[in-house]
Write a protein that holds these residues in place. Structure first.
Motif, mmCIF file in Angstrom:
data_model
loop_
_atom_site.group_PDB
_atom_site.id
_atom_site.type_symbol
_atom_site.label_atom_id
_atom_site.label_comp_id
_atom_site.label_asym_id
_atom_site.label_seq_id
_atom_site.Cartn_x
_atom_site.Cartn_y
_atom_site.Cartn_z
ATOM 1 N N SER A 15 -4.530 9.664 4.557
ATOM 2 C CA SER A 15 -3.782 10.533 3.639
ATOM 3 C C SER A 15 -3.049 9.730 2.551
ATOM 4 N N PRO A 16 -3.805 9.088 1.652
ATOM 5 C CA PRO A 16 -3.168 8.240 0.643
ATOM 6 C C PRO A 16 -2.288 9.029 -0.322
ATOM 7 N N GLU A 17 -1.161 8.443 -0.668
ATOM 8 C CA GLU A 17 -0.210 9.072 -1.599
ATOM 9 C C GLU A 17 0.175 8.065 -2.679
ATOM 10 N N LEU A 18 -0.034 8.448 -3.921
ATOM 11 C CA LEU A 18 0.354 7.602 -5.052
ATOM 12 C C LEU A 18 1.834 7.816 -5.336
ATOM 13 N N VAL A 19 2.599 6.743 -5.275
ATOM 14 C CA VAL A 19 4.049 6.796 -5.477
ATOM 15 C C VAL A 19 4.341 6.666 -6.969
ATOM 16 N N GLY A 20 5.340 7.376 -7.450
ATOM 17 C CA GLY A 20 5.724 7.283 -8.860
ATOM 18 C C GLY A 20 6.308 5.916 -9.195
ATOM 19 N N GLY A 21 6.251 5.573 -10.446
ATOM 20 C CA GLY A 21 6.798 4.303 -10.913
ATOM 21 C C GLY A 21 5.798 3.172 -10.798
ATOM 22 N N GLU A 22 6.173 2.060 -11.411
ATOM 23 C CA GLU A 22 5.340 0.866 -11.357
ATOM 24 C C GLU A 22 6.153 -0.259 -10.739
ATOM 25 N N PHE A 23 5.435 -1.238 -10.198
ATOM 26 C CA PHE A 23 6.052 -2.350 -9.507
ATOM 27 C C PHE A 23 5.456 -3.662 -10.008
ATOM 28 N N PHE A 71 1.782 -2.853 -11.095
ATOM 29 C CA PHE A 71 1.056 -2.204 -10.016
ATOM 30 C C PHE A 71 1.632 -0.828 -9.712
ATOM 31 N N LYS A 72 0.793 0.013 -9.164
ATOM 32 C CA LYS A 72 1.214 1.285 -8.591
ATOM 33 C C LYS A 72 1.105 1.127 -7.081
ATOM 34 N N LYS A 73 1.933 1.876 -6.379
ATOM 35 C CA LYS A 73 1.926 1.794 -4.912
ATOM 36 C C LYS A 73 1.283 3.042 -4.322
ATOM 37 N N ILE A 74 0.381 2.788 -3.389
ATOM 38 C CA ILE A 74 -0.249 3.856 -2.619
ATOM 39 C C ILE A 74 0.196 3.676 -1.170
ATOM 40 N N ILE A 75 0.764 4.723 -0.617
ATOM 41 C CA ILE A 75 1.158 4.690 0.788
ATOM 42 C C ILE A 75 0.061 5.361 1.606
ATOM 43 N N LEU A 76 -0.344 4.715 2.694
ATOM 44 C CA LEU A 76 -1.258 5.342 3.635
ATOM 45 C C LEU A 76 -0.387 6.076 4.641
ATOM 46 N N ASN A 77 -0.393 7.393 4.551
ATOM 47 C CA ASN A 77 0.512 8.219 5.355
ATOM 48 C C ASN A 77 -0.022 8.494 6.753
ATOM 49 N N ASP A 111 1.114 1.440 5.906
ATOM 50 C CA ASP A 111 0.639 0.365 5.032
ATOM 51 C C ASP A 111 0.844 0.813 3.598
ATOM 52 N N HIS A 112 1.246 -0.135 2.751
ATOM 53 C CA HIS A 112 1.520 0.122 1.339
ATOM 54 C C HIS A 112 0.575 -0.763 0.537
ATOM 55 N N ILE A 113 -0.201 -0.135 -0.323
ATOM 56 C CA ILE A 113 -1.198 -0.865 -1.100
ATOM 57 C C ILE A 113 -0.782 -0.859 -2.559
ATOM 58 N N PHE A 114 -0.655 -2.041 -3.121
ATOM 59 C CA PHE A 114 -0.315 -2.182 -4.537
ATOM 60 C C PHE A 114 -1.609 -2.479 -5.287
ATOM 61 N N VAL A 115 -1.948 -1.582 -6.224
ATOM 62 C CA VAL A 115 -3.165 -1.715 -7.025
ATOM 63 C C VAL A 115 -2.770 -1.787 -8.503
#
Length: 136
Positions: A15-23, A71-77, A111-115
């Motif tokens: 259940s990937p979720e794209l988090v707002g903002g950039e890192f 990067f944007k962060k995607i959280i694997l929920n 897990d948090h994936i920065f792409v």
């Protein structure tokens, strides 16, 4: 609380979720954990070369701190177990097939994936398609 460690269940439930903002990733020589809290890091790791911080891009911009990429962060929920085998490899391999680097940070629960920011939507499409194919 233990997380899931069965790979087939994990892949069908990420259940990937794209988090707002950039890192951005920054490194600070001769710094230790606890330094630079004013930058509001979302993650840090102490390396022999210095302290690496992942911080909101706007904080780096406010302080005129240079960075090579955003990067944007995607959280694997899915609550993955810290001893789960194969989740990071499966996800990073799937993204690599689409030319997307996966900078993975494991938290206790997720897990948090920065792409790369420019590839975030493409990464989400690839991960969502991956979930659908894992469910069949």
């Amino acid at each position: 609380m233990d997380g899931e460690n069965k790979l087939t269940k994990l892949l069908a439930s990420i259940s990937p979720e794209l988090v707002g903002g950039e890192f951005v990733f920054l490194t600070f020589e001769n710094s230790l954990y606890g330094n630079h809290t004013d930058l509001a890091p979302v993650a840090s790791i102490q390396e022999p070369e210095g302290l690496t911080l992942i911080i909101p891009r706007y904080r780096a911009d406010e302080k005129d701190l240079p960075y090579p990429f955003s990067f944007k962060k995607i959280i694997l929920n899915v609550h993955s177990s810290l001893d789960a085998v194969g989740l990071t490899a499966a996800v990073s391999t799937k993204l690599a097939k689409h030319g997307i680097s996966a900078n993975v940070v494991a938290g206790y629960y997720h897990d948090h994936i920065f792409v790369q920011s420019a590839l975030a939507k493409k990464a989400m499409r690839a991960l969502n398609k991956f979930v659908q194919s894992s469910m069949t």
